[in-house]
Write an enzyme that holds these catalytic residues in place. Structure first.
Site, PDB file in Angstrom:
ATOM      1  N   ASP A 162     -43.698  42.493  30.681  1.00 28.54           N
ATOM      2  CA  ASP A 162     -43.969  41.093  31.027  1.00 28.54           C
ATOM      3  C   ASP A 162     -43.322  40.101  30.065  1.00 28.54           C
ATOM      4  O   ASP A 162     -42.778  39.070  30.486  1.00 28.54           O
ATOM      5  CB  ASP A 162     -45.472  40.842  31.146  1.00 28.54           C
ATOM      6  CG  ASP A 162     -46.276  41.257  29.924  1.00 28.54           C
ATOM      7  OD1 ASP A 162     -45.700  41.803  28.956  1.00 28.54           O
ATOM      8  OD2 ASP A 162     -47.508  41.054  29.939  1.00 28.54           O
ATOM      9  N   GLN A 197     -47.287  45.063  29.167  1.00 25.56           N
ATOM     10  CA  GLN A 197     -46.771  46.082  28.261  1.00 25.56           C
ATOM     11  C   GLN A 197     -47.874  47.040  27.792  1.00 25.56           C
ATOM     12  O   GLN A 197     -49.059  46.705  27.812  1.00 25.56           O
ATOM     13  CB  GLN A 197     -46.155  45.418  27.030  1.00 25.56           C
ATOM     14  CG  GLN A 197     -44.806  44.780  27.260  1.00 25.56           C
ATOM     15  CD  GLN A 197     -44.193  44.350  25.939  1.00 25.56           C
ATOM     16  OE1 GLN A 197     -44.201  43.185  25.604  1.00 25.56           O
ATOM     17  NE2 GLN A 197     -43.670  45.307  25.181  1.00 25.56           N
ATOM     18  N   HIS A 198     -47.458  48.207  27.370  1.00 23.67           N
ATOM     19  CA  HIS A 198     -48.249  49.168  26.594  1.00 23.67           C
ATOM     20  C   HIS A 198     -49.260  49.996  27.387  1.00 23.67           C
ATOM     21  O   HIS A 198     -49.743  50.997  26.878  1.00 23.67           O
ATOM     22  CB  HIS A 198     -49.019  48.490  25.456  1.00 23.67           C
ATOM     23  CG  HIS A 198     -48.219  47.615  24.556  1.00 23.67           C
ATOM     24  ND1 HIS A 198     -47.087  48.050  23.903  1.00 23.67           N
ATOM     25  CD2 HIS A 198     -48.385  46.321  24.202  1.00 23.67           C
ATOM     26  CE1 HIS A 198     -46.603  47.065  23.172  1.00 23.67           C
ATOM     27  NE2 HIS A 198     -47.364  46.001  23.344  1.00 23.67           N
TER      28      HIS A 198
END
Length: 471
Positions: free
Chosen positions: A228, A72-73
């Site tokens: 994820d 993520q991110h």
């Protein structure tokens, strides 16, 4: 020729790309591969493609559908032709700490962000990286026309029927970690992109949970993919009352919810999940590496550390705040680790080993309590990740986390969740895949002793927080 019984899931994680090929009906893993990523917080996405090529080599014959789950991110900036203009800035890069402070204030504070996006940005969030790159790499920022996440980028590269940036796609789960998408309204907030970046950018279309978004050059259908943590929840088949506590590079505690959550404290991120629901989640930067770093400090291997922590009669008041890489939750990005209560009595390897395990688990216990504070039931904890194999962790976790603990059998649950999404996308229904569980070590900690450990941990954190915030 593709076989509807075969699906593939990809986990493009911080450390590696992992690929599993599964039986679509049962989830049995038939083939798997893995290739490492560079150990860095900023990475050329070409490294992910290289790892994918190695990990998937020879695995995909007959596969009918594939889904990518990504860390993520991570911020992937693209020009109008789809070329990467700056190394991807990953979730664990804390360069945007100062940018985060100003960005949160500019919208009106934590409450305003929680209301807008379900989460209060911390330096891991993509929106803070957009603000940071403006000052850190102005030429790259000026060239950027679109922003994507790791799973978005890899899915786009796999799709033979797309080009440029017009057909970028993502999903609700991963979009909810950007800081510019609202799980409550299921809509982007382009004004937050402009607040962070100073102008608009092309954003990926948010595909449905079971949507086919493209095809590979060999005719494999591409599912929407996800983040994820969302894929892990799908792979674990989390049920109401389940909380997954993962002890990997980072520590996470998350649960599924039928309603969105908003936590102005910033402790709980109000994410969406990969099924159309929600995934409130707490993330810490420090988990399994706390144990490996402590073992190195003590001159032990991990097995020796585990035995020392398990056989120690206790930590005798020694407290470790394990913020070895800074910390995301609590929001102390500039902090360092801290040991309190060192005396001639506690200056013993076994005591230090025990304090390391307790400190790591206390951070996750705070995370589980934060989920409880969002009115989420905690009937059992699913303990997974590398550090979950520690016998000491298993023996201390139930009392410190305040719930019975079960151990999902070691597996690539992120990749499995992606494969399950792929099976859903081609069949039209979510398949039922069994998740094997085992029992942990017997508990060695009373509830009273656990309360004392957590009370000391909280007192040390409260007393030293001003120091840690300025470290």
């Amino acid at each position: 020729m593709t076989d509807p019984r075969l699906v593939a899931g990809v986990d493009c994680s911080t450390q590696a790309t992992k690929v599993v090929v599964c039986d679509a009906n049962t989830g049995e893993v038939l083939r798997e591969g893995r290739a490492p990523h560079p150990d860095a917080t900023q990475v050329d996405p070409a490294e992910w493609w290289k790892a994918w090529s190695i990990a998937s080599d020879g695995l995909l014959d007959g596969v009918s559908a594939l889904s990518v789950a990504g860390q993520q991110h991570g911020m992937v900036l693209l020009d109008g032709a789809g070329a990467v203009v700056h190394p991807a800035v990953l979730w664990n890069d804390t360069s945007s700490a100062d940018a985060t402070t100003s960005l949160v204030a500019e919208l009106g504070g934590p409450e305003a962000w929680a209301a807008a996006t379900g989460s209060v940005p911390v330096p891991s969030f993509t929106v803070t990286k957009l603000r940071w790159v403006q000052g850190a790499a102005p030429d790259a920022a000026a060239s950027a026309e679109a922003v994507a996440l790791p799973h978005d980028w890899l899915t786009h590269q796999l799709a033979a029927d797309r080009s440029g940036i017009a057909d970028l796609t993502t999903d609700r789960g991963d979009a909810s970690g950007t800081g510019w998408w609202s799980p409550t309204t299921n809509e982007y907030r382009p004004d937050l992109v402009e607040l962070a970046f100073g102008r608009s950018l092309q954003l990926p279309r948010v595909a449905g949970p079971a949507e086919i978004v493209g095809q590979t050059a060999t005719g494999i259908s591409l599912a929407a993919g996800t983040g994820d943590n969302m894929a892990a929840a799908l792979g674990l088949d989390l049920q109401p009352g389940d909380v997954a506590v993962s002890l990997g590079t980072s520590g996470t505690a998350f649960a599924t919810s039928t309603v969105p959550t908003t936590d102005p404290s910033g402790f709980v991120a109000g994410f969406a999940d990969a099924t159309g629901g929600y995934l409130p989640l707490v993330c810490t930067l420090n988990a399994a590496r706390v144990l490996s770093a402590t073992a190195q400090l003590l001159g032990m291997d991990l097995a020796e550390l585990d035995e020392a922590a398990l056989t120690s009669p206790g930590s005798n008041g020694l407290v470790m705040l394990p913020y070895l890489d800074g910390e995301r939750t609590p929001d102390l990005p500039h902090s360092t680790g801290l040991i309190y209560g060192l005396t001639r009595t506690t200056a013993q390897p076994a005591t230090m080993a025990r304090a390391a395990v307790e400190g790591m688990l206390c951070g996750l216990a705070d995370a589980v309590d934060a989920l409880r504070a969002q009115s989420l039931p905690v009937h059992r904890v699913l303990l997974l990740g590398g550090a979950a194999r520690s016998r000491a962790v298993q023996a201390l976790a139930p009392a410190l986390l305040g719930a019975p603990v079960v151990l999902p059998e070691p597996a690539e649950y992120v990749a499995l969740g992606a494969a399950r999404q792929a099976a859903w996308a081609v069949s039209g229904s979510v398949p039922t895949w069994e998740v094997a569980m085992s029992k942990p070590e017997p508990s060695v900690l009373s509830d009273e002793a656990a309360d004392q450990i957590r009370t000391r941990y909280a007192a040390v954190l409260k007393g030293t927080r001003p120091l840690l915030a300025g470290s």
